[in-house]
Write an enzyme that holds these catalytic residues in place. Sequence first.
Site, PDB file in Angstrom:
ATOM      1  CB  SER A 183      -0.925  -0.051   1.224  1.00  0.00           C
ATOM      2  OG  SER A 183      -1.901   0.936   1.173  1.00  0.00           O
ATOM      3  CG  ASP A 230      -6.377  -3.585  -3.381  1.00  0.00           C
ATOM      4  OD1 ASP A 230      -7.155  -2.637  -3.152  1.00  0.00           O
ATOM      5  OD2 ASP A 230      -5.161  -3.561  -3.090  1.00  0.00           O
ATOM      6  CG  HIS A 250      -5.721  -2.141   0.226  1.00  0.00           C
ATOM      7  ND1 HIS A 250      -4.765  -2.157  -0.769  1.00  0.00           N
ATOM      8  CD2 HIS A 250      -5.231  -1.321   1.190  1.00  0.00           C
ATOM      9  CE1 HIS A 250      -3.740  -1.379  -0.405  1.00  0.00           C
ATOM     10  NE2 HIS A 250      -4.010  -0.874   0.772  1.00  0.00           N
TER      11      HIS A 250
END
Lengths: 362, 362
Positions: free
Chosen positions: A134, A301, A334
């Site tokens: 991320s 995601d 995610h």
Amino acid sequence: MALSSGAELAQYQLCFETYGELNVNKSNAILICHALNASHHVAGFYQGQENSEGWWNNMIGPGKPVDTNRFFVIGVNNLGSCFGSTGPMHVNPANGRIYGADFPVVTVEDWVNAQARLLDRLGIAQLAAVMGGSLGGMQALSWSLQYPQRVKHAVVIASAPNLTAENIAFNEVARRAIVTDPDFHGGHFYEHGVLPKRGLRIARMLGHITYLSDDVMNSKFGRNLQEGDAYRFSTQDIEFQIESYLRYQGDKFSHYFDANTYLLITRALDYFDPAKPFQGDLVKALASASAQFLLVSFTTDWRFAPSRSREMVQALVANKRSLSYAEIDAPHGHDAFLLDDPRYLRVVRSYFENIHLTDQTT
Amino acid sequence: MALSSGAELAQYQLCFETYGELNVNKSNAILICHALNASHHVAGFYQGQENSEGWWNNMIGPGKPVDTNRFFVIGVNNLGSCFGSTGPMHVNPANGRIYGADFPVVTVEDWVNAQARLLDRLGIAQLAAVMGGSLGGMQALSWSLQYPQRVKHAVVIASAPNLTAENIAFNEVARRAIVTDPDFHGGHFYEHGVLPKRGLRIARMLGHITYLSDDVMNSKFGRNLQEGDAYRFSTQDIEFQIESYLRYQGDKFSHYFDANTYLLITRALDYFDPAKPFQGDLVKALASASAQFLLVSFTTDWRFAPSRSREMVQALVANKRSLSYAEIDAPHGHDAFLLDDPRYLRVVRSYFENIHLTDQTT
């Protein structure tokens, strides 16, 4: 330290932890970069402390995919965070007041610069790998551009070359919830002995929705009611299990996370855009990278979609860089980058085994 | 009127508008059901009033897809809304105080019952069609189940047979933002002379994100900055155009929309689930429908995705019902049902031309 914004930090501290041993050649160091809500404590447990598991403890440790029997792993807390490194809840040496909203805006590039100085102190000229998921993946990518000679491998997981408008929009809603909380006091709530918990709760609830996939929410919670099988017909009480889950997560977060840190870190996400100086041309932006890359994305995601990882893959390919890319068919959205998907962990394990073997033979 | 919750409304008023003329057979009536943020004012303008365009004025009017030269169109404001029909800002006859949070929870089924009573008053035994988008589509579906003999056609656009966990989650974040606003006062803010604008702003900003697609946000706003080409490095000021757009939309909304209505209408969305009494079996739930159906969905609508419309299509097919289904490849997300996509408008036009022709020949 000079910051991207033009501001300067006269002094700062970075909290970090290390795992494993640095070898004689200092060639086995792995830097782990964290995302919004994590810290330098990436692996293991603190002795005698419950619930003290490192946030990437399934990934990093003895015999794990990033094997601390082989690698010297460094976890570092970023500037502006609230887990020990200098941040908004610390005293501003310029005036003796708590920084609060006066803490300067920090960028991914600033974090990388601070991390590079930490490596200088540790005497590490070159990283075997820099790795993150991320926002942490953005730091790994930025390392490969800011310090190409200091990075042999960049591992960029569930990340993106910049945020889309939708992602900025979610960040902005979260920030407005915090800033308009009357207990925020313009970011100087510390002096008033209050915390803007209402805003933090909303920010975290919203964040949680975007970290999960629609599918996993349906399978975990669906339309299950909190109690019994009949509606209670209330607009304010908890009716569905998903509501209970989100309220719990929001409440927990509001007690330990700093509101100014939330603003700073979401802004660092918004601002990251290495192609900006190249008029949006990511191929040109990544031309300076010389590291080898592993990129990983997860099919469900939607916050950092596989298409965003593929943009990076294509730009690296166009630059004839060496890379591996894995698109993992995982249902968890995610959040998958933190979870135990065996295919995902196997990809990372085998990549790091290769790093280790190559280092042994050179 | 008895409500689904078990509560009763001793008295109530419904605001409605009509367009076109009811024919002698009373066979040309079309009922339009609104979604969260709309009213009985579906078409045309109010004389001498700026910005008074009906919310579905591109769809309904003389010569338009729902042609008021042929049909008698009825727009009705739902119970609990804030545009004229009895709602939380009105006086509770039981105690002379403004209802506020004491206004009873209303469901899609309650709205349909109230609409049916309105038709009784108008002397309309059977609708040529009931039509709505989003939450309005849920009402159209519910009409076909609650009053199968009173509906010849049900037009269900950008809708779903119930909300997913993710949709409930978004509603819950919006509700918590409103309820935890100190100016909400437990829903009795009217007595305090304040409005929970902070909460309403957050709710609306979040709503707007989910009504748009990622694609349309990127093409409309992308990463464009509000001013110039260089970052201003601020966590609280507007930096990106998307932030400015969302703040503007949120602010506008907070001045005219009632906070208790927001809670009530999002709860009606959460609760709608005609398959619930059938243990989730939508085929059994739709067995009582005898109307003919037009269903429309939009490819980039992630709040009410095409897959949700297809669930209804499949359940209707399993019941051997007559239906048309159009999946429109449109970039605009959930908002598409209010916009001028020519293929979409053509589908609706031709469906209503058939309704008209059939009525002429029978």
